[in-house]
Scaffold this motif. Structure first.
Motif, PDB file in Angstrom:
ATOM      1  N   GLN A 162      55.271  52.334  25.783  1.00  0.00           N
ATOM      2  CA  GLN A 162      55.991  53.207  26.720  1.00  0.00           C
ATOM      3  C   GLN A 162      56.158  52.531  28.074  1.00  0.00           C
ATOM      4  N   HIS A 163      55.065  51.952  28.550  1.00  0.00           N
ATOM      5  CA  HIS A 163      55.123  51.387  29.892  1.00  0.00           C
ATOM      6  C   HIS A 163      55.981  50.125  29.946  1.00  0.00           C
ATOM      7  N   ALA A 164      56.100  49.442  28.803  1.00  0.00           N
ATOM      8  CA  ALA A 164      56.927  48.232  28.755  1.00  0.00           C
ATOM      9  C   ALA A 164      58.376  48.547  29.136  1.00  0.00           C
ATOM     10  N   ARG A 165      58.775  49.801  28.956  1.00  0.00           N
ATOM     11  CA  ARG A 165      60.166  50.174  29.245  1.00  0.00           C
ATOM     12  C   ARG A 165      60.359  50.684  30.669  1.00  0.00           C
ATOM     13  N   ALA A 166      59.247  50.764  31.437  1.00  0.00           N
ATOM     14  CA  ALA A 166      59.286  51.452  32.735  1.00  0.00           C
ATOM     15  C   ALA A 166      60.418  50.968  33.638  1.00  0.00           C
ATOM     16  N   SER A 167      60.548  49.649  33.806  1.00  0.00           N
ATOM     17  CA  SER A 167      61.528  49.175  34.797  1.00  0.00           C
ATOM     18  C   SER A 167      62.961  49.305  34.293  1.00  0.00           C
ATOM     19  N   ALA A 168      63.131  49.532  32.994  1.00  0.00           N
ATOM     20  CA  ALA A 168      64.487  49.682  32.461  1.00  0.00           C
ATOM     21  C   ALA A 168      64.953  51.141  32.477  1.00  0.00           C
ATOM     22  N   ARG A 169      64.008  52.065  32.810  1.00  0.00           N
ATOM     23  CA  ARG A 169      64.334  53.492  32.722  1.00  0.00           C
ATOM     24  C   ARG A 169      65.176  53.987  33.886  1.00  0.00           C
ATOM     25  N   ILE A 170      65.104  53.276  35.013  1.00  0.00           N
ATOM     26  CA  ILE A 170      65.791  53.735  36.220  1.00  0.00           C
ATOM     27  C   ILE A 170      66.973  52.809  36.513  1.00  0.00           C
ATOM     28  N   GLY A 171      68.155  53.410  36.684  1.00  0.00           N
ATOM     29  CA  GLY A 171      69.352  52.628  36.968  1.00  0.00           C
ATOM     30  C   GLY A 171      69.444  52.224  38.430  1.00  0.00           C
ATOM     31  N   ASN A 172      70.530  51.546  38.768  1.00  0.00           N
ATOM     32  CA  ASN A 172      70.683  50.993  40.118  1.00  0.00           C
ATOM     33  C   ASN A 172      70.657  52.044  41.206  1.00  0.00           C
ATOM     34  N   SER A 173      71.203  53.250  40.923  1.00  0.00           N
ATOM     35  CA  SER A 173      71.204  54.266  41.974  1.00  0.00           C
ATOM     36  C   SER A 173      70.129  55.317  41.710  1.00  0.00           C
ATOM     37  N   GLY A 174      69.061  54.919  41.039  1.00  0.00           N
ATOM     38  CA  GLY A 174      67.918  55.803  40.865  1.00  0.00           C
ATOM     39  C   GLY A 174      68.076  56.797  39.739  1.00  0.00           C
ATOM     40  N   GLU A 175      69.164  56.687  38.962  1.00  0.00           N
ATOM     41  CA  GLU A 175      69.377  57.656  37.890  1.00  0.00           C
ATOM     42  C   GLU A 175      68.564  57.259  36.653  1.00  0.00           C
ATOM     43  N   LEU A 176      68.273  58.261  35.821  1.00  0.00           N
ATOM     44  CA  LEU A 176      67.524  58.006  34.592  1.00  0.00           C
ATOM     45  C   LEU A 176      68.433  57.398  33.537  1.00  0.00           C
ATOM     46  N   LEU A 177      67.952  56.397  32.859  1.00  0.00           N
ATOM     47  CA  LEU A 177      68.745  55.805  31.788  1.00  0.00           C
ATOM     48  C   LEU A 177      68.134  56.161  30.442  1.00  0.00           C
ATOM     49  N   ARG A 178      68.994  56.605  29.511  1.00  0.00           N
ATOM     50  CA  ARG A 178      68.505  56.891  28.167  1.00  0.00           C
ATOM     51  C   ARG A 178      68.293  55.589  27.416  1.00  0.00           C
ATOM     52  N   LEU A 179      67.569  55.675  26.323  1.00  0.00           N
ATOM     53  CA  LEU A 179      67.269  54.478  25.531  1.00  0.00           C
ATOM     54  C   LEU A 179      68.531  53.677  25.230  1.00  0.00           C
ATOM     55  N   ALA A 180      69.622  54.403  24.871  1.00  0.00           N
ATOM     56  CA  ALA A 180      70.858  53.734  24.480  1.00  0.00           C
ATOM     57  C   ALA A 180      71.440  52.925  25.633  1.00  0.00           C
ATOM     58  N   GLU A 181      71.150  53.365  26.869  1.00  0.00           N
ATOM     59  CA  GLU A 181      71.771  52.728  28.033  1.00  0.00           C
ATOM     60  C   GLU A 181      70.897  51.664  28.681  1.00  0.00           C
ATOM     61  N   GLN A 182      69.647  51.577  28.238  1.00  0.00           N
ATOM     62  CA  GLN A 182      68.726  50.661  28.908  1.00  0.00           C
ATOM     63  C   GLN A 182      69.035  49.199  28.582  1.00  0.00           C
ATOM     64  N   ASP A 183      68.877  48.364  29.601  1.00  0.00           N
ATOM     65  CA  ASP A 183      69.005  46.930  29.421  1.00  0.00           C
ATOM     66  C   ASP A 183      67.691  46.417  28.833  1.00  0.00           C
ATOM     67  N   ARG A 184      67.715  46.118  27.547  1.00  0.00           N
ATOM     68  CA  ARG A 184      66.463  45.792  26.847  1.00  0.00           C
ATOM     69  C   ARG A 184      65.864  44.459  27.278  1.00  0.00           C
ATOM     70  N   SER A 185      66.653  43.653  28.006  1.00  0.00           N
ATOM     71  CA  SER A 185      66.073  42.392  28.490  1.00  0.00           C
ATOM     72  C   SER A 185      65.076  42.676  29.614  1.00  0.00           C
ATOM     73  N   LEU A 186      65.116  43.919  30.148  1.00  0.00           N
ATOM     74  CA  LEU A 186      64.162  44.281  31.206  1.00  0.00           C
ATOM     75  C   LEU A 186      62.835  44.763  30.636  1.00  0.00           C
ATOM     76  N   TRP A 187      62.806  45.014  29.333  1.00  0.00           N
ATOM     77  CA  TRP A 187      61.554  45.458  28.731  1.00  0.00           C
ATOM     78  C   TRP A 187      60.508  44.354  28.843  1.00  0.00           C
ATOM     79  N   ASP A 188      59.295  44.763  29.082  1.00  0.00           N
ATOM     80  CA  ASP A 188      58.197  43.815  29.272  1.00  0.00           C
ATOM     81  C   ASP A 188      57.702  43.314  27.898  1.00  0.00           C
TER      82      ASP A 188
END
Lengths: 116, 415
Positions: B242-268
């Motif tokens: 769960q925490h590996a996805r933390a930095s990918a969950r928030i978009g550039n303007s602070g909005e929440l990103l769903r799994l489908a929208e997350q940039d997976r290269s940001l996953w830890d």
């Protein structure tokens, strides 16, 4: 350059309970201020006093009476001091204004050292 | 000691971490019944740092400095009380000033077992862990639990009184008692994580730190031979994923990103690898826990290289298992979502509509938003709009509200 004493007054008592995180933030602010004073070559000294009201001595009927401090009419005590150098009272006050002590509810008394 | 060490010697979170470590050591000395005294000593210790460091500069080894001062303050306290309760000064030799990881681990776990005693109640367990073991302030805890600082403070006072009344001992329990008490410990760590996960969605960085702390504690639990059970490893795996996805969950303007929208290269990736290592260890367990299933589901997401290649069949199976073990509103909703991808929106909608009898779903925004999403996919834009409208009537955080409002508008555009 003249030397000034900044007396740090604060209310009696322990003040608000802060979390470790907040204590660290406050500590860093005071450190940064003192570092800046040092870097400018103004800091002549400083000390913190123990957080207790201390004792007061006065002559009374030919002998010395020792009572618990602070003076009866006050609810504040001196928590510490910084000695700094400045060109005049104006500059000394500007410097005192930048001290985080004021931000955290304390008061500062600025006094010039006696010059010959 | 350095001549005027700078503030750069003070690494981020130093006081908070040392507060937890020192609380554990001091509680070993004073006993759990005297937690309030331990807290006073800590308060005095940090006040001493505030008094000295601006004048002397930071000590070269700040953690050791704090430990030495805490030790002296504790001794002072005991000497002052000596008439009431005799004490053995030699005991204080047992308080190391230098860092000693093994003793730290034992002490921290023993303190966790005190804080998470089953007699204290779930809320109190998590709050007490946050306060004593992790060194968070009452205000931070109040924000995560959406309550007032006074309420948290009162809850903590009551818990500490209970600890004294119950006569809790400072130790890692053994045998049958260990098996009985470990679940509460894991539960508290889980709650800590979810508290940080949901509340941390704003700009509340301190509360977001709860997740980091929960992960640290889960790791700690799996490092001690007594507590490193399969269930504990499963929890550590879950939190890692769960925490590996933390930095990918928030978009550039602070909005929440769903799994489908997350940039997976940001996953830890490193943390995901740790998750799989824990999952491997977790498999040695004889019994399957909720954490096993949740970690399994999280692993499915973690190992999909993009959203479309997610193994929805497997995920749906995990959620079906989870529905058996833990039929909460959130789980049932997630199960329906997994079904949507595995078997299509029509079947998912049927499944979801079976839940609408559940009163807990009425003011659960995600339930209505998910219905809206499925209806939209089925081309029923009017009904989708109504569902999103219902979602907006539920309690929501600002980013969530903005997100759902956008979806509602899009229904109008299409139809």
């Amino acid at each position: 350059m003249l030397d000034f004493m900044l007396f740090l007054h604060q209310d009696l008592g322990t003040g608000p309970i802060r979390s470790p995180e907040e204590m660290m933030a406050v500590t860093k602010e005071y450190m940064a201020w003192a570092d800046r004073m040092r870097a400018e070559g103004r800091l002549k000294g400083g000390e913190r006093l123990a957080n207790d009201p201390g004792k007061v001595l006065r002559p009374k009927g030919g002998r010395i009476a020792v009572t618990d401090g602070p003076y009866a009419e006050t609810k504040e005590l001196i928590g510490g001091y910084f000695a700094i150098s400045a060109t005049d009272y104006d500059e000394a006050c500007r410097i005192a204004e930048s001290c985080p002590h004021l931000k955290y509810g304390g008061r500062i008394e600025v006094r010039q050292f006696h010059t010959m | 000691m350095s001549e005027h060490g700078g503030t750069d010697l003070l690494v981020e979170g130093l006081f908070r971490r040392e507060a937890g470590r020192l609380a554990a050591r001091l509680t070993r000395l004073f006993g759990p019944a005297r937690l309030p005294l331990v807290e006073d000593v800590l308060q005095e210790t940090f006040a001493a740092a505030l008094a000295r460091w601006p004048i002397d500069g930071a000590p070269e080894r700040p953690a050791a400095w704090l430990a030495a001062v805490a030790r002296n303050k504790a001794l002072d306290r005991l000497r002052r009380e000596v008439r009431e309760q005799p004490f053995d000064e030699a005991l204080f030799d047992a308080m190391p000033i230098t860092e000693e990881p093994k003793a730290d681990l034992d002490d921290t776990l023993a303190l966790m077992f005190v804080a998470c005693h089953p007699a204290l109640g779930e809320d109190a367990q998590a709050m007490l862990t946050l306060k004593t073991v992790c060194g968070f302030g009452v205000n931070d805890i109040a924000r995560a639990y959406l309550t007032s600082s006074d309420a948290v403070a009162q809850r903590l006072v009551r818990a500490k009184a209970d600890i004294r009344k119950l006569g809790l001992t400072f130790e890692i329990p053994e045998g049958g008692e260990l098996a009985q008490r470990l679940p509460a410990l894991l539960q508290a760590v889980y709650l800590l994580f979810t508290g940080g996960y949901t509340a941390g969605e704003g700009e509340d960085l301190i509360v977001a730190e709860f997740c980091v702390e929960a992960l640290r504690l889960a790791e700690l639990i799996t490092r001690h031979p007594a507590t490193a059970t399969g269930e504990a490893h499963a929890l550590a795996a879950l939190l890692s994923f769960q925490h590996a996805r933390a930095s990918a969950r928030i978009g550039n303007s602070g909005e929440l990103l769903r799994l489908a929208e997350q940039d997976r290269s940001l996953w830890d990736r490193e943390l995901i690898a740790r998750g799989f290592a824990h999952l491997q260890e977790a498999m040695t367990a004889r019994e399957l826990s909720v954490y096993h299933v949740e970690a399994g589901a999280a692993a499915v997401h973690a190992s999909a290289k993009d959203f479309d290649s997610t193994d929805w069949q497997q995920l749906a199976q995990y959620y079906a298992m989870l529905e058996e073990l833990k039929p909460t509103a959130v789980v049932r909703l997630n199960a329906a979502v997994a079904t949507a991808y595995a078997e299509g929106p029509q079947i998912a909608l049927l499944k979801l509509d079976r839940l609408s009898g559940d009163r807990r779903m009425d003011d659960y925004a995600l339930f209505h938003a998910t219905r809206g999403d499925l209806l939209f996919k089925l081309g029923r834009h009017e009904a989708a709009h109504a569902a999103f409208g219902k979602a907006l009537e539920c309690p929501l955080s600002d980013p969530e509200r903005a997100f759902i409002a956008t979806r509602a508008k899009s229904c109008r555009r299409v139809s």
